[in-house]
Design a protein around this motif. Structure first.
Motif, mmCIF file in Angstrom:
data_model
loop_
_atom_site.group_PDB
_atom_site.id
_atom_site.type_symbol
_atom_site.label_atom_id
_atom_site.label_comp_id
_atom_site.label_asym_id
_atom_site.label_seq_id
_atom_site.Cartn_x
_atom_site.Cartn_y
_atom_site.Cartn_z
ATOM 1 N N ALA A 217 0.808 -1.218 0.000
ATOM 2 C CA ALA A 217 0.000 0.000 0.000
ATOM 3 C C ALA A 217 0.843 1.270 0.000
ATOM 4 C CB ALA A 217 -0.942 0.005 1.205
ATOM 5 N N HIS A 218 2.088 1.165 0.439
ATOM 6 C CA HIS A 218 2.956 2.342 0.503
ATOM 7 C C HIS A 218 4.071 2.303 -0.539
ATOM 8 C CE1 HIS A 218 1.117 2.213 4.567
ATOM 9 N NE2 HIS A 218 1.118 3.532 4.427
ATOM 10 N N ALA A 219 3.936 1.433 -1.525
ATOM 11 C CA ALA A 219 5.017 1.247 -2.496
ATOM 12 C C ALA A 219 5.044 2.328 -3.571
ATOM 13 C CB ALA A 219 4.899 -0.126 -3.144
ATOM 14 N N SER A 220 3.879 2.768 -4.016
ATOM 15 C CA SER A 220 3.825 3.800 -5.048
ATOM 16 C C SER A 220 3.799 5.149 -4.356
ATOM 17 C CB SER A 220 2.585 3.614 -5.926
ATOM 18 O OG SER A 220 2.599 4.527 -6.999
ATOM 19 N N ARG A 221 4.875 5.912 -4.510
ATOM 20 C CA ARG A 221 5.020 7.145 -3.735
ATOM 21 C C ARG A 221 5.642 8.264 -4.579
ATOM 22 N NH1 ARG A 221 5.895 5.171 1.054
ATOM 23 N NH2 ARG A 221 6.888 7.035 1.928
ATOM 24 N N PRO A 222 4.879 8.777 -5.540
ATOM 25 C CA PRO A 222 5.390 9.854 -6.387
ATOM 26 C C PRO A 222 5.895 11.043 -5.583
ATOM 27 C CG PRO A 222 3.314 9.030 -7.238
ATOM 28 C CD PRO A 222 3.508 8.393 -5.903
ATOM 29 N N PHE A 223 7.018 11.588 -6.043
ATOM 30 C CA PHE A 223 7.632 12.791 -5.498
ATOM 31 C C PHE A 223 8.238 12.613 -4.106
ATOM 32 C CE2 PHE A 223 3.995 14.278 -8.184
ATOM 33 C CZ PHE A 223 4.746 14.693 -9.269
ATOM 34 N N ASP A 224 8.103 11.429 -3.528
ATOM 35 C CA ASP A 224 8.655 11.176 -2.204
ATOM 36 C C ASP A 224 10.144 10.850 -2.306
ATOM 37 O OD1 ASP A 224 7.875 10.582 0.757
ATOM 38 O OD2 ASP A 224 9.130 8.893 0.165
ATOM 39 N N ALA A 225 10.915 11.301 -1.339
ATOM 40 C CA ALA A 225 12.357 11.079 -1.365
ATOM 41 C C ALA A 225 12.707 9.595 -1.306
ATOM 42 C CB ALA A 225 13.017 11.820 -0.198
ATOM 43 N N GLY A 226 11.808 8.779 -0.733
ATOM 44 C CA GLY A 226 12.081 7.356 -0.591
ATOM 45 C C GLY A 226 11.519 6.491 -1.698
ATOM 46 N N THR A 306 4.997 8.718 -12.055
ATOM 47 C CA THR A 306 4.988 7.263 -11.914
ATOM 48 C C THR A 306 5.644 6.764 -10.639
ATOM 49 O OG1 THR A 306 7.060 7.039 -13.130
ATOM 50 C CG2 THR A 306 5.011 6.949 -14.406
ATOM 51 N N SER A 307 6.379 7.622 -9.946
ATOM 52 C CA SER A 307 7.122 7.246 -8.740
ATOM 53 C C SER A 307 8.524 6.742 -9.063
ATOM 54 C CB SER A 307 6.356 6.204 -7.906
ATOM 55 O OG SER A 307 6.978 5.974 -6.651
ATOM 56 N N THR A 308 9.065 7.192 -10.192
ATOM 57 C CA THR A 308 10.472 6.905 -10.486
ATOM 58 C C THR A 308 11.295 8.147 -10.165
ATOM 59 O OG1 THR A 308 10.340 7.626 -12.797
ATOM 60 C CG2 THR A 308 9.866 5.304 -12.335
ATOM 61 N N VAL A 309 12.540 7.938 -9.807
ATOM 62 C CA VAL A 309 13.399 9.043 -9.389
ATOM 63 C C VAL A 309 13.557 10.068 -10.505
ATOM 64 C CG1 VAL A 309 15.728 9.677 -8.658
ATOM 65 C CG2 VAL A 309 14.642 7.640 -7.696
#
Length: 414
Positions: A217-226, A306-309
């Protein structure tokens, strides 16, 4: 030139299999990401995805008809049924001329599960046992073809293959066709069912996917540093586009207006976005120019995110380049934080979300944004949905190969 409006919508997604259920999940900030249980993922680096649950194709179409379609096609037909019924185009008193009904629906990967199944048969049982229906089940234009066949649409039919930009390409090109008088109505959108063994392995080995397997549930995290990669997903999004004159002639309910479309190519890399977001900037700029609006008239942006760096950074850079200081004042939402990345279906599904957002004056949140990447410092509506007066929204989509497509939607006024 004709104005283009949206009169029907259909969705199958990891958040639910109707537009209403999908929208409920978005506004609540729910995650549709779970552990994959449709095949053995024990040896895969990434073991999570956004799956369409509780969809029984045989129950929907009947056993015989369901077997004539790969899953990507089944999802597209089911979403189209919703949109068609929602639009009322099939009503007995509808003035629809089927020669002026088009279908613009694409898929990036097409029938990959059918190809895998028949490849196993070829290796295990020989060429004599390969199904003669392999090719028509596999090719990515078959969703558009089957929709055309089912609804008797003999107008222009197109199956764009612009990777993750397919939904916006379909909507934008369909709107252009209607504006120029080439059709009265077009069934437009995208579909994908690529969460299968080989594509999961390939994306994983390319280090493109999140490996937060113990916390889906916390795997897709756009714009997040982690953030550590995107999460694969499947689904379909279909919209009914009509000329305003045609919709008004039959007193149709109008959800929103398509006022702009822009496309570009990065001309940079097979899979990586341009680090400065040049192609994304050009597509957004073109969409606003096509809409005839200023940047300061945009109330909300639906990000590709997409949650890619690299991808999230480049999109942020593109938004800043186009909007300048105003970029910090525009709320930005990232639906993929909840749905995962539906690949060729993503921007069509996100177009539905943007329509609902303007309809309800509510911006869905970007979930899992706990510590923003220092390079991603805009207003991404973290955590919870936000009320706001919305009249014009811009929706981004960027695909492998550098394909960029952006649409501008407007709340409908007479």
């Amino acid at each position: 030139m004709e104005r283009v409006v949206i009169t029907g919508m259909g969705v199958l997604s990891p958040l639910g299999n109707t537009v209403d259920r999908f929208w409920e999940g978005l506004q609540r900030g729910e995650s549709g990401i779970t552990k994959i249980d449709t095949f053995d993922v024990s040896r895969h680096k990434s073991q999570i995805a956004g799956l369409v649950r509780d969809f029984d194709a045989e129950a929907v179409f009947g056993k015989k008809e369901a077997r004539k379609m790969d899953r990507f096609c089944q999802l597209a037909l089911a979403a189209t049924e919703q949109a068609w019924e929602d639009s009322g185009l099939g009503a007995p008193d509808s003035p629809l001329d089927f020669e002026r009904l088009g279908v613009y629906v694409g898929s990036g990967v097409g029938g990959i599960q059918t190809l895998l199944d028949q490849s196993d048969i070829l290796r295990g049982r020989g060429p004599e046992r390969v199904s003669p229906t392999l090719v028509p089940l596999m090719i990515s234009n078959m969703a558009a073809a089957m929709i055309s066949i089912k609804y008797g649409a003999t107008g222009p039919t197109l199956s764009p293959v612009t990777a993750c930009s397919i939904g916006n390409t379909s909507i934008g090109e369909a709107a252009r066709l209607i504006r120029l008088g080439g059709a009265d109505a077009v069934i437009a959108g995208g579909t994908e069912a690529a969460v299968v063994d080989i594509s999961l392995a390939s994306f994983s080995n390319a280090t493109a996917l999140s490996t937060r397997n113990d916390d889906p549930a916390h795997a897709s995290r756009p714009f997040d540093a982690g953030r550590d990669g995107f999460v694969m997903a499947e689904g379909a999004g279909i919209l009914i586009l009509e000329s305003l004159s045609h919709a008004q002639k039959r007193n149709a309910h109008i959800y929103a207006e398509v006022i702009g479309y822009g496309a570009s190519s990065d001309a940079y890399h097979m899979v990586a976005t341009h680090p400065e977001g040049i192609g994304a900037f050009q597509a957004m700029r073109a969409a606003l120019a096509d809409a005839g609006i200023r940047p300061d008239e945009v109330n909300v942006i639906s990000a590709h995110a997409t949650s890619t760096v690299v991808g999230d950074k480049s999109e942020t850079a593109a938004i800043k380049k186009l909007f300048g200081e105003q970029a910090y004042q525009i709320p930005i939402t990232a639906n993929k934080s909840m749905t995962g990345h539906l690949l060729g279906a993503s921007s069509a599904v996100e177009a539905v979300a943007l329509v609902k957002s303007m309809q309800h004056n509510l911006i869905p949140p970007t979930i899992n944004l706990e510590e923003a990447d220092p390079y991603c410092d805009l207003d991404y509506v973290p955590g919870v949905a936000r009320e706001a007066e919305l009249t014009i929204g811009l929706s981004n989509s960027f695909g492998f190969g550098g394909h960029n497509a952006v649409i501008v939607l407007k709340k409908f006024t007479s």
